[in-house]
Design an enzyme around this catalytic site. Structure first.
Site, PDB file in Angstrom:
ATOM      1  N   ASP A  67       0.818  -1.206   0.000  1.00  0.00           N
ATOM      2  CA  ASP A  67       0.000   0.000   0.000  1.00  0.00           C
ATOM      3  C   ASP A  67       0.855   1.261   0.000  1.00  0.00           C
ATOM      4  O   ASP A  67       2.069   1.200   0.200  1.00  0.00           O
ATOM      5  CB  ASP A  67      -0.985   0.019   1.194  1.00  0.00           C
ATOM      6  CG  ASP A  67      -0.361  -0.493   2.498  1.00  0.00           C
ATOM      7  OD1 ASP A  67       0.878  -0.471   2.615  1.00  0.00           O
ATOM      8  OD2 ASP A  67      -1.109  -0.912   3.386  1.00  0.00           O
ATOM      9  N   ASN A 130      -7.583  -2.437  14.270  1.00  0.00           N
ATOM     10  CA  ASN A 130      -8.977  -2.659  13.877  1.00  0.00           C
ATOM     11  C   ASN A 130      -9.139  -3.874  12.965  1.00  0.00           C
ATOM     12  O   ASN A 130     -10.201  -4.087  12.385  1.00  0.00           O
ATOM     13  CB  ASN A 130      -9.544  -1.402  13.195  1.00  0.00           C
ATOM     14  CG  ASN A 130      -8.863  -1.101  11.863  1.00  0.00           C
ATOM     15  OD1 ASN A 130      -7.910  -1.778  11.466  1.00  0.00           O
ATOM     16  ND2 ASN A 130      -9.332  -0.087  11.165  1.00  0.00           N
ATOM     17  N   HIS A 132      -7.389  -4.442  10.148  1.00  0.00           N
ATOM     18  CA  HIS A 132      -7.096  -4.258   8.724  1.00  0.00           C
ATOM     19  C   HIS A 132      -5.842  -5.030   8.330  1.00  0.00           C
ATOM     20  O   HIS A 132      -4.955  -5.266   9.149  1.00  0.00           O
ATOM     21  CB  HIS A 132      -7.040  -2.772   8.326  1.00  0.00           C
ATOM     22  CG  HIS A 132      -5.860  -1.988   8.787  1.00  0.00           C
ATOM     23  ND1 HIS A 132      -5.913  -0.618   9.007  1.00  0.00           N
ATOM     24  CD2 HIS A 132      -4.572  -2.329   9.053  1.00  0.00           C
ATOM     25  CE1 HIS A 132      -4.731  -0.175   9.373  1.00  0.00           C
ATOM     26  NE2 HIS A 132      -3.895  -1.199   9.416  1.00  0.00           N
ATOM     27  N   GLU A 137      -9.712  -1.853   5.161  1.00  0.00           N
ATOM     28  CA  GLU A 137     -10.320  -1.525   6.445  1.00  0.00           C
ATOM     29  C   GLU A 137     -11.569  -2.390   6.655  1.00  0.00           C
ATOM     30  O   GLU A 137     -12.064  -3.018   5.703  1.00  0.00           O
ATOM     31  CB  GLU A 137     -10.700  -0.030   6.462  1.00  0.00           C
ATOM     32  CG  GLU A 137      -9.524   0.932   6.235  1.00  0.00           C
ATOM     33  CD  GLU A 137      -8.595   1.076   7.453  1.00  0.00           C
ATOM     34  OE1 GLU A 137      -8.625   0.239   8.372  1.00  0.00           O
ATOM     35  OE2 GLU A 137      -7.808   2.057   7.467  1.00  0.00           O
TER      36      GLU A 137
END
Ligand code: F6R
Length: 236
Positions: A67, A130, A132, A137
């Site tokens: 990413d 979280n 991801h 996400e």
């Protein structure tokens, strides 16, 4: 999913580097998919050491990063390109033309380049608090491929410490998709520290759900999770 619990962060890093080094020795033109963040720093450090001391040769290795933020110039110190140079590319002999970092305008081209390279042989991922993986996400489709995404509020808050100015903190990124990740031949999931213990347990043992992107890794036939003791409280 196989789980390997190491004594501490250093052992996790050496183990990950060892797996990458063996894969590169077996296949000198390996196609590697690489993460940024805090977790892989020790792995990169040991790969650099192996290059210097053992002559580990990256000259034919192809790399694809997971990413990159959108909106930062390539020389912005907060960019993942800058991170990769600082911690890895500037210290090993990966050829410039073999380095691939996703960007906003060429996300389809990124998938095409992966295909043309013969697919991803070994993909290394961290996990966000979280759940991801890369910047997929919660709520990301398991069918997703490389694309631009909005970052979760929590991800943006975590990124804040890497930027001097609030205005520079990216809100969007380009990321490989969950499908892209699941198509890699082998996956290494790295998680360190007590902060990650809960999310790691849910990702590895909990229900497979798009609300927890890392749980998609349960669908992959060849994943090794390397956890340090602190991240592995429920696996001892
Ligand atoms: C980085 C990436 C992210 C991180 C994750 C964990 O390229 O894709 O998913 O792996 O946010 O980050 P750290 O390792 O800093 O806890």
């Amino acid at each position: 999913m196989r789980v390997l619990v190491t004594s501490d962060y250093r052992a996790l890093s050496l183990q990950a580097a060892q797996i990458v080094a063996e894969a590169v020795r077996l296949k000198p033109d390996l196609v590697l998919c690489l993460p940024t963040g805090n977790t892989p720093l020790g792995m990169y450090e040991d790969l650099v050491r192996r290059h210097r001391q053992e002559g580990l040769d990256f000259s034919r290795v192809r790399t694809f990063n997971l990413d990159e933020y959108i909106g930062l110039g390539p020389d912005h110190p907060g960019s993942y390109r800058a991170y990769m140079r600082l911690h890895f590319f500037d210290h090993v002999n990966v050829a410039e033309q073999n380095i691939h970092i996703p960007n906003e305008t060429e996300s389809d081209g990124y998938e095409q380049a992966i295909l043309e390279a013969g697919g991803l042989d070994l993909l290394i991922v961290g996990i966000g608090a979280n759940g991801h993986i890369a910047f997929n996400e919660p709520g990301s489709s398991f069918a997703s491929r490389t694309r631009a995404v909005a970052l979760a509020t929590e991800t943006i808050a975590n990124a804040r410490r890497h930027f001097d100015n609030e205005a520079d903190v990216p809100l969007t990124a380009v990321t490989v998709g969950i499908r892209t990740i699941l198509e890699a031949r082998q996956v290494l999931l790295l998680a360190s520290s007590a902060d990650k213990a809960g999310v790691v347990e849910r990702a590895i043992r909990g229900p497979v759900s798009e609300s927890l992107p890392a749980s998609a890794l349960q669908l992959h036939p060849n994943v090794l999770a390397i956890l340090d003791q602190a991240a592995a409280v429920s696996f001892r």
